[in-house]
Design a protein around this motif. Sequence first.
Motif, PDB file in Angstrom:
ATOM      1  N   ASN A  51       0.886  -1.173   0.000  1.00 50.86           N
ATOM      2  CA  ASN A  51       0.000   0.000   0.000  1.00 50.86           C
ATOM      3  C   ASN A  51       0.921   1.220   0.000  1.00 50.86           C
ATOM      4  O   ASN A  51       2.139   1.070  -0.134  1.00 50.86           O
ATOM      5  CB  ASN A  51      -0.913  -0.013   1.246  1.00 50.86           C
ATOM      6  CG  ASN A  51      -0.161  -0.401   2.509  1.00 50.86           C
ATOM      7  OD1 ASN A  51       0.962   0.062   2.733  1.00 50.86           O
ATOM      8  ND2 ASN A  51      -0.751  -1.252   3.338  1.00 50.86           N
ATOM      9  N   GLN A  52       0.382   2.393   0.186  1.00 51.18           N
ATOM     10  CA  GLN A  52       1.248   3.568   0.361  1.00 51.18           C
ATOM     11  C   GLN A  52       1.725   3.451   1.803  1.00 51.18           C
ATOM     12  O   GLN A  52       1.084   3.918   2.735  1.00 51.18           O
ATOM     13  CB  GLN A  52       0.471   4.864   0.092  1.00 51.18           C
ATOM     14  CG  GLN A  52      -0.118   4.944  -1.301  1.00 51.18           C
ATOM     15  CD  GLN A  52       0.937   4.912  -2.409  1.00 51.18           C
ATOM     16  OE1 GLN A  52       2.135   4.971  -2.148  1.00 51.18           O
ATOM     17  NE2 GLN A  52       0.501   4.811  -3.645  1.00 51.18           N
ATOM     18  N   ASN A  53       2.865   2.793   1.946  1.00 54.22           N
ATOM     19  CA  ASN A  53       3.206   2.216   3.246  1.00 54.22           C
ATOM     20  C   ASN A  53       3.717   3.208   4.284  1.00 54.22           C
ATOM     21  O   ASN A  53       4.557   4.066   4.007  1.00 54.22           O
ATOM     22  CB  ASN A  53       4.228   1.082   3.058  1.00 54.22           C
ATOM     23  CG  ASN A  53       4.306   0.184   4.286  1.00 54.22           C
ATOM     24  OD1 ASN A  53       5.373  -0.059   4.818  1.00 54.22           O
ATOM     25  ND2 ASN A  53       3.178  -0.272   4.766  1.00 54.22           N
ATOM     26  N   ILE A  54       3.166   3.033   5.486  1.00 56.18           N
ATOM     27  CA  ILE A  54       3.650   3.750   6.666  1.00 56.18           C
ATOM     28  C   ILE A  54       4.466   2.719   7.431  1.00 56.18           C
ATOM     29  O   ILE A  54       3.916   1.823   8.082  1.00 56.18           O
ATOM     30  CB  ILE A  54       2.458   4.282   7.493  1.00 56.18           C
ATOM     31  CG1 ILE A  54       1.694   5.319   6.659  1.00 56.18           C
ATOM     32  CG2 ILE A  54       2.921   4.858   8.819  1.00 56.18           C
ATOM     33  CD1 ILE A  54       0.288   5.557   7.089  1.00 56.18           C
ATOM     34  N   ALA A  55       5.770   2.797   7.301  1.00 57.25           N
ATOM     35  CA  ALA A  55       6.627   1.762   7.895  1.00 57.25           C
ATOM     36  C   ALA A  55       6.611   1.898   9.421  1.00 57.25           C
ATOM     37  O   ALA A  55       6.771   2.993   9.940  1.00 57.25           O
ATOM     38  CB  ALA A  55       8.040   1.892   7.356  1.00 57.25           C
ATOM     39  N   PRO A  56       6.397   0.763  10.151  1.00 57.19           N
ATOM     40  CA  PRO A  56       6.307   0.860  11.621  1.00 57.19           C
ATOM     41  C   PRO A  56       7.660   1.191  12.256  1.00 57.19           C
ATOM     42  O   PRO A  56       8.683   0.936  11.687  1.00 57.19           O
ATOM     43  CB  PRO A  56       5.839  -0.528  12.041  1.00 57.19           C
ATOM     44  CG  PRO A  56       6.166  -1.435  10.916  1.00 57.19           C
ATOM     45  CD  PRO A  56       6.203  -0.610   9.670  1.00 57.19           C
TER      46      PRO A  56
END
Length: 465
Positions: free
Chosen positions: A460-465
Amino acid sequence: MTGKCEGSTMATLTPLDADTLTSLAAVFSGVLLRPGDPGYEEARRVHNGLIDKRPALIARCRGTADVVDAVNFARTNGLEISVRGGGHNVAGRAVTDGGVMIDLALMKGIVVDPVARTVRVQGGATWREFNRETAVQGLATTGGVVSTTGVAGLTLGGGLGWLMGKDGLAVDNLLSVELVTAACDVLNVTADTNPDLFWALRGGGGNFGVASSFVFRLHPLRHVVGGIVAHPIAAARDVLRFFRDVTASLPDELTVFAALTHAPDGSGVPLAALALCHCGPDDQATREVRPLLEFGAPVLVNVGTIPYPVMNTILDATYPFGVLSYWKSSFLETLSDDAIDTLIACFHTCPSSMTGMILEHVHGAVTSVGVADTAVPHRQPGYNLVIPSVWTDPAATSDNVTWTRATYRALEPYFAHRRYVNYLDADEGGEAVHSAYGPNYARLVETKRKYDPGNLFRLNQNIAP
Ligand SMILES: Cc1cc2nc3c(=O)[nH]c(=O)nc-3n(C[C@H](O)[C@H](O)[C@H](O)COP(=O)(O)OP(=O)(O)OC[C@H]3O[C@@H](n4cnc5c(N)ncnc54)[C@H](O)[C@@H]3O)c2cc1C
């Protein structure tokens, strides 16, 4: 093949995979498709014809329990997950190469509560299906500009549409989300049950789990005054300046977009067009729309009183399923004369007669929500410029992508360094996602760490943890 896997395709799996797949097939209510199965080729296709990925398994879920089992199957087998709502995202992240595509296309249940003025909609519905059900009760809420986009992906990223000046973004009308999390829990997420997660789901995209259904607030609406006014391209500068002037003081009920585009009749005639939708009372609409109809010397005025679901389809034909697409977009706070001239100059070199450049004006209810109230930070009045390049000949791909990138670069001096997450293409990563969330990014990372620390939902339009 409902709830079963054909022996021929299972033979290609390792024994462990085959065992877990057999267990999944034994309980699954929907359809499991492997390469070679009838329906697999069609199911892996999404709106953007450039996307050509082959999942190891397509799990066409029929309900929330299927979603839980599909997530669990992918997690247990260490397979990448993609989630398909309406399959419209230009970046094509609804499909995985070699992983499990959790496909909600069969989950289209829509139940309207006309007394409470709410609707529960499952994650595979499109806006066309949504509008059909709400309209019979004389109700509506902000959806996309075209009717073929998925409710799920559009809403999770924010949701710009014709009704946003009066009713806000799609997320501003969201009351709850049924979410299957990375831990395979099923949460009914509301502002009261999980305030952090509910905040993040209103703009944070597919980062936090699979949304199996949504509940939206609805508003009374039967028809709108809407349509298109098209001018010759020679008038483009005057039209865009006029657009800038009228959008400086629009009533909330009136949403107006401007486009440099081509006639959709196949002639390829370039045009400067205004698309408008007024969702207020008839006499107010007639009065407030009139200046847009009287300006200049249009070659086409196709504006009238139409049911809202019809308004939502007037641009559908411009974006047919399977066309090759590449997008760039960014916000402009103001529309300077220089920006207008650059837009026009770039449009004159556009290689495809299917492509347009669209200025989506944002005002009214969208801008009355605080930047930090939802994950969507785009609460300032202004314009979202989208360059949705569209063509059909694969040999023209390089020319179209090159033009789109060059046009974007030429316009960069005028951008507000804010991006709409739902318009980011596959070649845009971390920096663009940061720009899409601005001051809300850090809080999204915090929420991602809490609900998906292993980044199970990363395609996805990634929000990296
Ligand atoms: C022709 C066209 C017109 C558009 N017009 C508008 C517009 O007017 N306004 C606007 O705001 N946007 C618009 N968009 C952009 C649109 O919002 C995004 O493409 C959006 O992602 C589409 O949602 P979808 O469910 O169809 O996408 P999909 O491709 O199915 O999904 C996109 C991504 O969303 C996530 N996702 C989808 N469903 C779920 C789910 N149920 N649970 C969790 N995650 C999920 C996944 O990460 C997935 O990769 C348009 C796009 C196109 C192609």
